[in-house]
Write an enzyme that holds these catalytic residues in place. Structure first.
Site, mmCIF file in Angstrom:
data_model
loop_
_atom_site.group_PDB
_atom_site.id
_atom_site.type_symbol
_atom_site.label_atom_id
_atom_site.label_comp_id
_atom_site.label_asym_id
_atom_site.label_seq_id
_atom_site.Cartn_x
_atom_site.Cartn_y
_atom_site.Cartn_z
ATOM 1 N N ILE A 67 0.799 -1.221 0.000
ATOM 2 C CA ILE A 67 0.000 0.000 0.000
ATOM 3 C C ILE A 67 0.833 1.273 0.000
ATOM 4 O O ILE A 67 0.288 2.379 -0.080
ATOM 5 C CB ILE A 67 -0.950 0.022 1.212
ATOM 6 N N GLY A 68 2.166 1.186 0.061
ATOM 7 C CA GLY A 68 2.988 2.389 0.032
ATOM 8 C C GLY A 68 4.462 2.078 0.226
ATOM 9 O O GLY A 68 4.849 0.948 0.545
ATOM 10 N N GLY A 98 11.330 2.569 4.270
ATOM 11 C CA GLY A 98 10.904 1.211 3.997
ATOM 12 C C GLY A 98 9.596 1.165 3.215
ATOM 13 O O GLY A 98 9.151 2.158 2.621
ATOM 14 N N ASP A 144 7.175 16.205 12.010
ATOM 15 C CA ASP A 144 6.899 15.988 10.571
ATOM 16 C C ASP A 144 5.374 16.030 10.323
ATOM 17 O O ASP A 144 4.801 15.143 9.690
ATOM 18 C CB ASP A 144 7.490 14.671 10.113
#
Length: 1460
Positions: free
Chosen positions: A1118-1119, A1124, A1231
């Site tokens: 999914i990403g 990673g 972030d």
């Protein structure tokens, strides 16, 4: 074959070969010649009930001599010359004036006979003669019986002990319809006295306008055509040498008005017979006598009804008789097949295929029976129930011609006796048209020729009859035709049955007659002269018992009587037919006599429940909702004749005719009726029972001042009782509330009548009872209970099932059970009274169920009744608390779900004590504990009392869900804790979605506290399994529920509390406390061992698992990112997100992983992505919560949000940041951007991606001072290298808020600062953001409300101290949301969904030393105008325009006023 009694002498020879006939018109004698004609089907002819004049004939036998019979004198008022004296001449002497017949009949066979016959001619005298010639060669089965009961003062009395035998025989003269051998019937005439015929009234009814000249003139018009047919018949037969009289229908003689009644038959003056030979044999002596009797003139004509019947002893015989206004049923022990065709008047006939009892002409089933009723003296007759088609009966002043003929299918009629189809009563006594028959031709052998000729003649008569109908309605022409009947298909068929079981019967009905001899049963004094069969209810004289045929009752034999259809051309499906002319002509009415009221007869269509329809054959069908009496079938159960009562349809017509105008509604229908009397010693009326009335009609009231009707309201009846005393052995007494008493006597079926009346009273009382309860009328209910209690306790029928209840149409006021209605009314007094009443009458109403299976206990829950009502229901001894409804729910199921009173525990305990099963499952598998979760009022009280009574908490429903799943779905933390404390298993996986309670809590996320609780308990359970301490699981769960972190609180005291005394077990518990990281599998690689060693020193809350890679299943990528890749997978049946890092052997990877794991492991909040565990080998993986809707970035790009969604998203994001900042130690995300806020399937926002997150501690200060994160979201101090703090996260949150606002207003996404063309260099953005002269920020869309803009300005303020914290920002956002809700329309106007025009281009900044000072001093760049200033200018311009427009309008109005 014909039978005639002419005014003139008509001589018929006995032998067909040498007999002759001579007619003299001047002779007024009535001659009956009985000779050796063709065999006939007519056996007996009877005229009954004349009042004054008697035709008494007594025949004395002589085997070798002819017999003459003397007839009484008849005086007529017509212009026709009436006879003055009546003699019967016989060579050997005279006969007594009375013929008496014996009720016993024997049979013998004649194998031979003489061919000789004698003929006699009458002289010119004034005698009416009946001459009988003896022909032994061709005996005929023809027997005649004239007269009835003689007067007491008559001088001609007969000794009852003497009698004459009439020998009646049949010969095989036709192969088509006779048997192969001859038969003769010996009839012993020794019957009780019978009534005589008033012949004078026959003459009196002849209209004065008719003369013999008119008749002969009409006759001559058709003489030629009839002679042609006669000649054909003579040629075919070769043995007819006599000029017989044939039926002639002239223009006037064939008139048959459709409005005429059968009473017109009373105008017949003569009866003739031709070609009919009869052997009259006596027992021993052969003497002849002659006597003459005189008669007394009658002053008032008597109306008669003819009747045609078949004799049970001779299948080929017909009985033609006349009676006064009485319908006599044929014997109930046999049924007859229809001979072929008989036709009767179309005006007053009702046709059907199944009849035995018709008022008028009575014919058996299918024979062509006619139902013709009229009302002499106002006595209404029974309407027809079943009948067949019958043609016209031709009547003459000289003769009645009775001939076999074919059934004319074109003649169709309907009659109901009392009324025509149009609703008008028929004329009581119309004047007939008389025709003189001078020629009669009979056939002997050729049946086909004779049938065809008669059919043609009959059609001509029928057509002419309709042609003449419009000219006159005062003339009726009746004709009965009967052709040769085939013996095989049309002869009566009697199936085998058993012998009658007779018992003595006290006959009290003056209209009742013997089923064998057809004579009255009733006489004074009342005695046991009659007998009744116990099986089939056949009533006969005591002397007629030997003649009774076999009993067809179903009690002894299940045989049924077959009634084949004798006429295939006329389909049996035609139940009734009526021509248009006959229907329309029936509109004429006549006044009935003898009534105190004279109601007009209602039409069939006016009676509710009856319907007239017509088919393609112009046939009318009378349909009723109660009973279909128009039977077409051939098999009929003989039990149909057990009770001598009228059919429901016929009774309805009678009822509405009699009682119309008496205040009875038209929708009242008679449920049943009975023959009885009122205060009398004999039955003289009829009792009708309807739903609301008991009505009696008196048939013997002739005084106009007295009423014939008695009407009693059923609701006014106080009591009924049986009376049996003296001359009233079968009586019923009715007493009303107004102290009136009515005694109805001499019921033929008193037990049935009493049973029906009692059932009717109970029904009415039940109606009153039900109405009172539905209307919440407690006094009325008490009154109904008192009356009904007395009735039920004293009723004759103990089973409570009454046949009349199946006939009642009146519904109850409510379909609900009465006790349920009282419970819904929440009337405690009414419920208590009803319960006491049901207990008194031993009723099981407390357990009655409705159509859905609900009992009163079920209903009490839904009705929200009081606690007292519920306890009274439970205190009933016979109450059943385990009854299920159609869904399988018991009262306890609904009680736990619906009941709201805090007294619920007491009622639940009472239900359990009554036998309620606390673990009973409904058809969905749910227990009362499942249902208690849905209770919104006393949920905890219900669950507690159920658990206290050992309810099983782990029973699953059909979907595999336990009560804990229900509590998780509803978000009930208190119930979940109670269930877990009682031993609920959180690891049960449901069958529907394959989820445990924990997985369900995470997915639904209704209550985050439930998810946290289930996670902690899951950790405890897993830890105890690892250390083999499962037996302490329940104790530790209870301790955890009472206070969190039970593992961290483990000490010696707590171990003693949970019962841990073993040293080894205590050591394991202490080891569990120190190693909060639960390791299932030991590490094999060096990197994994280093990570494990570092993780043991971390402050990990609630223990995180080290997961083996074998427990994971990867399903989808999914990403991916710098650190990673992210996969979607499954762990222990739960969908998870698996973040795969590099190998644990890399030092940098281990450092980043340990920092991120340390932050995630220390956080426990529903606003932060959850961590399930880690995988160390072969690669490092973080197993986290899966959010199916992706990030905020993807969500707003795919579906631009509304203002509601904006406030929802921002509030949850601020809550997540606040959770990080409020944690101990404080966590700084570093972030924050739209990509790092995830949205699950419930649109819940969670903070994710803690790779750059750090704890705000002194050891991390160096790291925090480094520039990290995405440049467009970074605060100015981050670019300057200053310390990173929580307000730096809030600057980033201001940029995120701007992104979402931009999507809301313009409906599209834009990267921050993208509105400045070609400014994509991060360094350039940092330079402009931190410039001292110019502060560059993203452009807030025009029109955004000021309160929201102020919040965004504060969040990205250049001054760090001016920025709000997360808590302060949440408060300010709540104020914005409140203003939005108050001014929603104004906020919605801001949304334009149009992308704005790009702002002026900003020159790129070159990168060289000293660039900042250079651009600040030398670049001549005009500052970008603030959007707020532009907006204010636009608003001011709009305001000025509005003011100018208003001023112009005001000036225009002033000018207009001045001009006016």
């Amino acid at each position: 074959m014909s039978i005639k009694l002419p005014l003139s002498n008509i001589n018929s020879g006995g032998n067909s070969n040498n007999s002759s006939s001579s007619n003299s018109t001047s002779n007024n004698n009535i001659n009956i010649n009985i000779g050796n004609g063709i065999p006939t089907n007519i056996e007996k002819m009877t005229f009954e009930d004349s009042e004054t004049q008697k035709l008494n004939i007594k025949q004395q036998s002589n085997n070798n001599t002819s017999t003459s019979v003397c007839v009484s004198s008849i005086h007529s008022s017509s212009p026709i010359s009436s006879p003055t004296s009546h003699q019967v001449n016989k060579s050997s002497g005279s006969l007594p004036p009375v013929i008496k017949r014996s009720p016993t009949t024997t049979h013998h066979h004649n194998s031979s006979g003489s061919n000789s016959s004698s003929s006699s001619s009458g002289s010119n005298n004034n005698n009416n003669q009946i001459k009988t010639s003896n022909g032994m060669n061709k005996p005929n089965p023809t027997g005649f019986l004239f007269g009835s009961k003689p007067r007491e003062n008559s001088q001609n009395k007969i000794d009852d002990n003497k009698g004459v035998n009439l020998a009646v025989s049949t010969s095989n003269s036709s192969n088509n319809f006779h048997k192969s051998h001859s038969e003769s019937n010996i009839i012993n005439i020794n019957a009780p006295p019978v009534e005589t015929v008033n012949m004078e009234e026959i003459y009196n009814n002849i209209p004065s306008s008719i003369s013999m000249e008119n008749i002969r003139e009409n006759e001559n018009n058709n003489n030629s055509s009839n002679n042609n047919s006669n000649n054909n018949n003579n040629n075919n037969n070769n043995n007819n040498n006599s000029n017989n009289i044939n039926n002639v229908n002239g223009n006037k003689s064939s008139l048959a008005s459709s409005t005429s009644s059968i009473s017109s038959l009373s105008s017949v003056s003569t009866l003739s017979t031709s070609n009919a030979a009869t052997n009259t044999n006596t027992n021993a002596n052969t003497t002849s006598t002659t006597k003459t009797t005189s008669t007394v003139r009658s002053t008032s004509p008597t109306q008669f009804k003819p009747r045609v019947e078949f004799d049970e002893n001779n299948p080929n015989a017909i009985i033609l008789s006349r009676q006064r206004c009485k319908s006599i049923s044929s014997p109930s022990d046999f049924r007859l097949n229809p001979p072929s065709n008989v036709h009767m008047p179309t005006s007053s006939l009702s046709t059907s295929t199944s009849t035995t009892n018709v008022n008028g002409l009575l014919l058996p089933n299918g024979v062509g029976g006619v139902s013709m009723s009229f009302t002499p003296s106002g006595l209404p007759m029974t309407p027809p129930t079943n009948s067949s088609q019958v043609d016209t009966l031709q009547m003459s002043t000289e003769s009645i011609t009775i001939q076999p003929s074919s059934l004319d299918s074109s003649s169709e009629s309907v009659s109901d006796g009392l009324q025509s189809v149009s609703g008008s009563p028929v004329t009581a006594s119309p004047s007939p048209t008389i025709s003189n028959n001078t020629n009669a031709t009979t056939t002997n052998n050729n049946n086909n020729t004779n049938t065809n000729n008669n059919n043609n003649n009959n059609n001509n008569q029928h057509n002419h009859h309709h042609h003449q109908h419009s000219h006159s309605q005062q003339h009726d022409v009746y004709q009965i035709k009967k052709e040769n009947f085939p013996s095989s298909p049309t002869s009566p068929t009697l199936l085998p049955s058993e012998t009658h079981d007779f018992s003595s019967e006290y006959s009290s009905n003056p209209g009742g007659k013997c089923a064998i001899c057809r004579k009255p049963l009733w006489s004074f004094p009342i005695s046991d002269k009659s007998r009744r069969c116990r099986d089939c209810s056949l009533v006969v004289h005591r002397a007629c018992v030997p003649l009774a045929t076999e009993c067809p009752s179903a009690k002894k034999s299940p045989s049924k009587l077959s009634v084949p259809n004798g006429n295939q051309s006329n389909s049996s499906s035609s139940s009734s037919s009526s021509s248009s002319s006959s229907s329309s002509s029936n509109s004429s009415s006549s006044n009935t006599k003898g009534h105190s009221r004279t109601p007009s007869s209602p039409s069939v269509s006016s009676i509710p429940g009856f319907q007239l329809t017509s088919n393609a054959s112009q046939n009318l069908h009378v349909n009723s909702h109660t009973l279909s009496l128009l039977v077409n079938g051939a098999t009929i159960d003989s039990n149909h004749y057990k009770r001598n009562k009228k059919s429901l349809e016929a009774g309805a017509r009678d009822f509405h005719f009699i009682f119309r105008g008496c205040g009875i509604p038209l929708d009242e229908f008679p449920l049943d009726s009975y023959v009885c009397g009122l205060y009398s010693y004999f039955a003289h009326g009829r009792l009708y029972l309807t739903e609301s009335y008991v009505c009696f009609y008196d048939g013997f009231v002739f005084d106009r001042t007295k009423e014939r009707t008695k009407i009693i309201k059923v609701s006014n009846i106080a009591s009924i009782e049986k009376r049996s005393s003296g001359l009233n052995p079968s009586a019923i007494k009715i007493k009303t509330f107004d102290d009136q008493s009515f005694i109805f006597t001499h019921f033929m079926h008193r037990e049935v009548a009493f049973d029906d009346l009692e059932g009717l009273l109970i029904h009415q009382e039940s109606l009153h009872f039900a109405h009172s309860i539905v209307a919440n009328n407690f006094p009325g209910m008490n009154e109904a209970i008192r009356g009904q209690t007395k009735r039920l306790l004293s009723r004759a029928r103990l089973d409570g099932h009454y046949q009349i209840h199946s006939k009642i149409r009146c519904p109850m006021p409510s379909k609900e059970i009465l006790l349920m209605s009282a419970i819904k009314n929440n009337n405690l007094d009414m419920v208590v009274t009803l319960l006491n009443y049901y207990c008194q009458v031993n009723s099981d109403e407390i357990n009655s169920v409705d159509s859905k299976g609900y009992t009163p206990l079920h209903n009490a829950v839904f009705s929200e009744c009081s606690d007292q009502i519920f306890m009274h229901l439970l205190n009933q001894k016979e109450v059943r608390v385990r009854e299920r409804n159609m869904d399988g729910n018991t009262p306890l199921h609904y009680f736990c779900q619906k009941f709201k009173s805090p007294e619920c525990q007491r009622i639940v305990q009472a239900m359990i004590e009554k036998g309620a099963n606390i673990n009973e499952q409904n058809y969905n598998g749910e227990t009362p504990l499942h249902k208690a979760i849905f209770n919104h009022s006393v949920r905890l009280l219900m669950v507690y009392i159920l658990l206290k009574n050992n309810a099983n908490v782990n029973i699953v429903n059909n979907a595999g869900e336990s009560p804990l799943h229900y509590a998780v779905r509803l978000g009930r933390l208190d119930v979940a804790k109670m269930l877990l404390a009682a031993g609920a298993d959180p690891t049960i996986i449901s069958l529907r979605d394959r989820k445990t309670a924990l997985a369900l809590a995470v997915d639904y996320d209704v209550c985050p506290e439930i998810s946290d609780l289930l996670r902690r308990l899951d950790t405890i359970t897993t830890s105890l399994e690892m250390y083999e301490l499962e037996k302490f699981q329940a104790s530790l769960v209870v301790e955890e529920l009472q206070k969190e972190n039970v593992v961290a609180r483990l000490d010696e005291k707590l171990l003693d509390k949970i019962g841990c005394t073993d040293k080894e077990e205590r050591r394991k518990f202490l080891s569990l406390k120190s190693n909060r990281l639960l390791i299932h599998h030991p590490a094999r690689t060096q990197g994994a061992k280093i990570i494990l060693k570092e993780m043991e020193t971390m402050d990990i809350k609630n223990g995180k698992l080290i997961i083996s890679e074998t427990e994971l299943e990867y399903t989808e990528k999914i990403g991916s990112g710098a650190s990673g890749k992210v996969f979607k997978g499954i762990y222990r049946g739960r969908v998870v997100a698996i973040k795969v890092l590099k190998s644990a052997d890399d030092e940098m990877t281990r450092e980043d992983f340990l920092k991120e794991f340390g932050v995630l492991a220390s956080l426990e909040s529903h606003t932060i992505v959850g961590l399930y565990g880690v995988v160390l080998e072969p690669k490092i993986c973080l197993v986290m919560e899966y959010c199916s809707n992706g990030s905020i970035y993807h969500s707003i790009r795919k579906n631009p949000p509304s203002w509601e969604r904006f406030f929802s998203f921002v509030q949850q994001m601020l809550a997540g940041i606040n959770a990080l900042h409020q944690s101990t130690p404080q966590v700084l995300h570093r972030d924050i951007k739209t990509l790092n806020f995830l949205v699950n399937h419930n649109n819940k926002v969670k903070v994710a991606d803690f790779g750059l997150s750090r704890f705000n501690t002194e050891s991390n200060q160096e790291t925090l001072n480094k520039t990290r994160g995405t440049s467009v979201y970074c605060a100015p101090e981050v670019f300057e290298g200053k310390e990173y703090n929580e307000r730096s996260d809030m600057y980033s949150m201001g940029i995120v808020m701007w992104e979402i606002v931009y999507c809301v207003v313009y409906g599209c996404y834009m990267i921050p600062y993208q509105e400045y063309n070609k400014m994509f260099n991060a360094f350039q953005v940092a330079l402009l953001v931190n410039s001292s002269k110019r502060v560059l920020r993203p452009t807030i869309p025009i029109g955004v409300p000021q309160v929201l803009k102020d919040l965004i300005y504060c969040l990205w303020d250049h001054d760090v101290s001016s920025r709000p914290t997360a808590t302060e920002a949440m408060t300010a956002l709540a104020v914005c949301e409140k203003e939005y809700k108050q001014n929603k329309a104004q906020w919605e106007l801001v949304i334009t969904k149009k992308e704005p025009t790009p702002l002026p281009r900003v020159a790129p900044l070159p990168a060289f030393p000293g660039y900042r000072q250079f651009y600040e001093q030398n670049l001549d760049i005009k500052p970008i105008p603030e959007e707020e200033q532009i907006y204010q200018e636009a608003m001011e311009k709009q305001r000025r325009n509005q003011e100018a427009s208003a001023n112009r309008n005001q000036k225009n109005k002033e000018l207009l006023n001045n001009n006016n």
